[in-house]
Design a protein around this motif. Sequence first.
Motif, mmCIF file in Angstrom:
data_model
loop_
_atom_site.group_PDB
_atom_site.id
_atom_site.type_symbol
_atom_site.label_atom_id
_atom_site.label_comp_id
_atom_site.label_asym_id
_atom_site.label_seq_id
_atom_site.Cartn_x
_atom_site.Cartn_y
_atom_site.Cartn_z
ATOM 1 N N ASN A 172 0.892 -1.448 -0.453
ATOM 2 C CA ASN A 172 -0.316 0.218 -0.046
ATOM 3 C C ASN A 172 0.752 1.108 -0.020
ATOM 4 O O ASN A 172 0.251 2.113 -0.965
ATOM 5 C CB ASN A 172 -1.378 0.264 1.241
ATOM 6 C CG ASN A 172 -2.113 -1.294 1.096
ATOM 7 O OD1 ASN A 172 -2.380 -1.003 -0.133
ATOM 8 N ND2 ASN A 172 -2.202 -1.487 2.247
ATOM 9 N N GLN A 173 2.280 0.787 0.498
ATOM 10 C CA GLN A 173 2.861 2.160 0.422
ATOM 11 C C GLN A 173 3.136 2.073 -0.787
ATOM 12 O O GLN A 173 4.092 3.306 -0.703
ATOM 13 C CB GLN A 173 4.518 2.150 1.738
ATOM 14 C CG GLN A 173 3.587 1.652 3.308
ATOM 15 C CD GLN A 173 4.402 1.951 4.061
ATOM 16 O OE1 GLN A 173 5.988 1.034 3.637
ATOM 17 N NE2 GLN A 173 4.311 1.273 5.393
ATOM 18 N N GLY A 174 2.780 1.887 -2.109
ATOM 19 C CA GLY A 174 3.963 1.878 -3.217
ATOM 20 C C GLY A 174 5.132 0.589 -3.690
ATOM 21 O O GLY A 174 5.452 0.732 -4.588
ATOM 22 N N ILE A 175 5.299 -0.107 -3.066
ATOM 23 C CA ILE A 175 6.249 -1.389 -3.152
ATOM 24 C C ILE A 175 6.227 -2.741 -3.451
ATOM 25 O O ILE A 175 4.795 -3.446 -3.361
ATOM 26 C CB ILE A 175 6.954 -1.246 -1.548
ATOM 27 C CG1 ILE A 175 7.480 -0.504 -1.003
ATOM 28 C CG2 ILE A 175 7.986 -3.024 -1.546
ATOM 29 C CD1 ILE A 175 8.978 0.477 -1.300
ATOM 30 N N ASP A 176 6.550 -2.712 -4.379
ATOM 31 C CA ASP A 176 5.999 -3.390 -5.469
ATOM 32 C C ASP A 176 6.926 -5.129 -4.770
ATOM 33 O O ASP A 176 6.968 -5.287 -4.914
ATOM 34 C CB ASP A 176 7.246 -3.914 -6.668
ATOM 35 C CG ASP A 176 6.894 -4.917 -7.400
ATOM 36 O OD1 ASP A 176 5.775 -5.356 -7.295
ATOM 37 O OD2 ASP A 176 7.114 -5.480 -8.807
ATOM 38 N N VAL A 177 5.066 -6.170 -4.349
ATOM 39 C CA VAL A 177 5.399 -6.984 -2.703
ATOM 40 C C VAL A 177 5.525 -7.991 -3.612
ATOM 41 O O VAL A 177 4.397 -7.863 -4.395
ATOM 42 C CB VAL A 177 5.027 -6.882 -2.072
ATOM 43 C CG1 VAL A 177 4.991 -8.018 -0.920
ATOM 44 C CG2 VAL A 177 5.286 -5.458 -0.915
ATOM 45 N N TRP A 178 5.984 -9.307 -3.281
ATOM 46 C CA TRP A 178 5.589 -10.496 -4.111
ATOM 47 C C TRP A 178 6.470 -11.602 -3.163
ATOM 48 O O TRP A 178 6.519 -11.669 -2.132
ATOM 49 C CB TRP A 178 6.924 -10.845 -5.204
ATOM 50 C CG TRP A 178 6.498 -10.284 -6.444
ATOM 51 C CD1 TRP A 178 6.434 -9.452 -7.322
ATOM 52 C CD2 TRP A 178 5.791 -11.309 -7.243
ATOM 53 N NE1 TRP A 178 6.185 -9.065 -8.233
ATOM 54 C CE2 TRP A 178 5.366 -10.770 -8.705
ATOM 55 C CE3 TRP A 178 4.722 -12.388 -7.247
ATOM 56 C CZ2 TRP A 178 4.186 -11.043 -9.621
ATOM 57 C CZ3 TRP A 178 4.364 -13.068 -8.887
ATOM 58 C CH2 TRP A 178 3.880 -11.613 -9.863
ATOM 59 N N LEU A 179 5.062 -12.569 -2.766
ATOM 60 C CA LEU A 179 5.450 -13.501 -1.643
ATOM 61 C C LEU A 179 5.916 -14.924 -2.811
ATOM 62 O O LEU A 179 5.064 -15.219 -3.467
ATOM 63 C CB LEU A 179 4.356 -14.081 -1.096
ATOM 64 C CG LEU A 179 4.236 -14.894 0.312
ATOM 65 C CD1 LEU A 179 5.254 -14.710 0.547
ATOM 66 C CD2 LEU A 179 2.403 -15.118 0.778
ATOM 67 N N GLU A 180 7.158 -15.527 -2.205
ATOM 68 C CA GLU A 180 7.568 -16.689 -3.221
ATOM 69 C C GLU A 180 7.766 -17.479 -1.958
ATOM 70 O O GLU A 180 7.853 -17.443 -1.115
ATOM 71 C CB GLU A 180 8.584 -16.184 -3.853
ATOM 72 C CG GLU A 180 9.269 -15.233 -4.342
ATOM 73 C CD GLU A 180 10.692 -14.976 -4.960
ATOM 74 O OE1 GLU A 180 11.289 -16.270 -5.571
ATOM 75 O OE2 GLU A 180 10.484 -14.273 -5.742
ATOM 76 N N LEU A 181 6.632 -18.089 -2.242
ATOM 77 C CA LEU A 181 6.803 -19.711 -1.540
ATOM 78 C C LEU A 181 7.322 -21.097 -2.573
ATOM 79 O O LEU A 181 7.188 -21.334 -3.856
ATOM 80 C CB LEU A 181 4.807 -19.881 -2.205
ATOM 81 C CG LEU A 181 3.935 -19.552 -0.796
ATOM 82 C CD1 LEU A 181 2.545 -19.945 -0.960
ATOM 83 C CD2 LEU A 181 4.292 -19.161 0.652
#
Length: 315
Positions: A140-149
């Motif tokens: 929500n702060q503009g960071i490109d987040v990926w959760l890698e499982l």
Amino acid sequence: MGLDDFVNTFGAVCKQKYGGRIKKLTIDAAFTCPNRDGSLGKGGCTFCNVSSFNEQQGTGQSIEAQLHQGKQNLLPSAKQSTSKYIAYFQAYTSTYDEYQVLKQKYDQALADANVVGLHIGTRPDCVPDAVLDLLLEYQNQGIDVWLELGLQTANDETLKKINRGHQFSQYEDTVLRARKRGLKVCTHLILGLPGESDVDYQASLKAVLAAGVDGLKIHPLHIVEGSTMAKQWRNQKLQTLTKEAYAASVAKLIRMTPLNIIFHRVTAYAKKPMLLAPDWCAFRWEGLVAIVDQLREHGGQGCEVNVLSANRSNN
């Protein structure tokens, strides 16, 4: 023609989004794993020696120092063309700690103004809601987040055989909770695990797509020093895929994958002497060239999505 001509790659997506190259900087934040500390077991997964894929492992450097060193290690051409970075928490289980500890470590990486992305590598059974909410805050702060499982396979029998310590149902639950929050999920799969064939690879692809995955990383099984599989390989109880067999198998999966899915990786690389087998994994481009050749001959991503749909209707 390269991979980007046949596959929806993460690199191409980043170029379109940021207008240029973007590089991942791997971080070892001194996490451990429930499959090593005794919570689930000891010894870890049978294929695992984290040093084989993370050069920062065991250095004891601060996160800030690791980011700086990662930038320095880039090739001159990459340094000239890169001004934005992804902080990749890769080593072991990067959600396996107290909330405040995780937040502190993630915040340290994001304190670098040029870090625009946060990729968190972890196990499907180590992602509580509080961690997902934290990742959503960053997004929500503009960071490109990926959760890698790290799933590796959807086959519960194989998961038990390689000592993963979780089942596919736990992966499904985590994906559901992550995607309800709008978080992107990248799933890791390994081709060539003991007892598996193309039938199993395609079943795993079908299962993760049904769960709603956003990205994929596909690797060949490679045997590294210090792993349980290294002992099995030395005793001739384990075989690895040839370059040709791997390229044919992964290209088939790519053709069966819808175009909206982003491929973060389609092969793997490890250095000698850490790498024991297969030898072709010691050469960064050999596997990739073989995969591109397969795609050029038989078609690129999405051209056999109907095959996957037909399989679903028959099950």
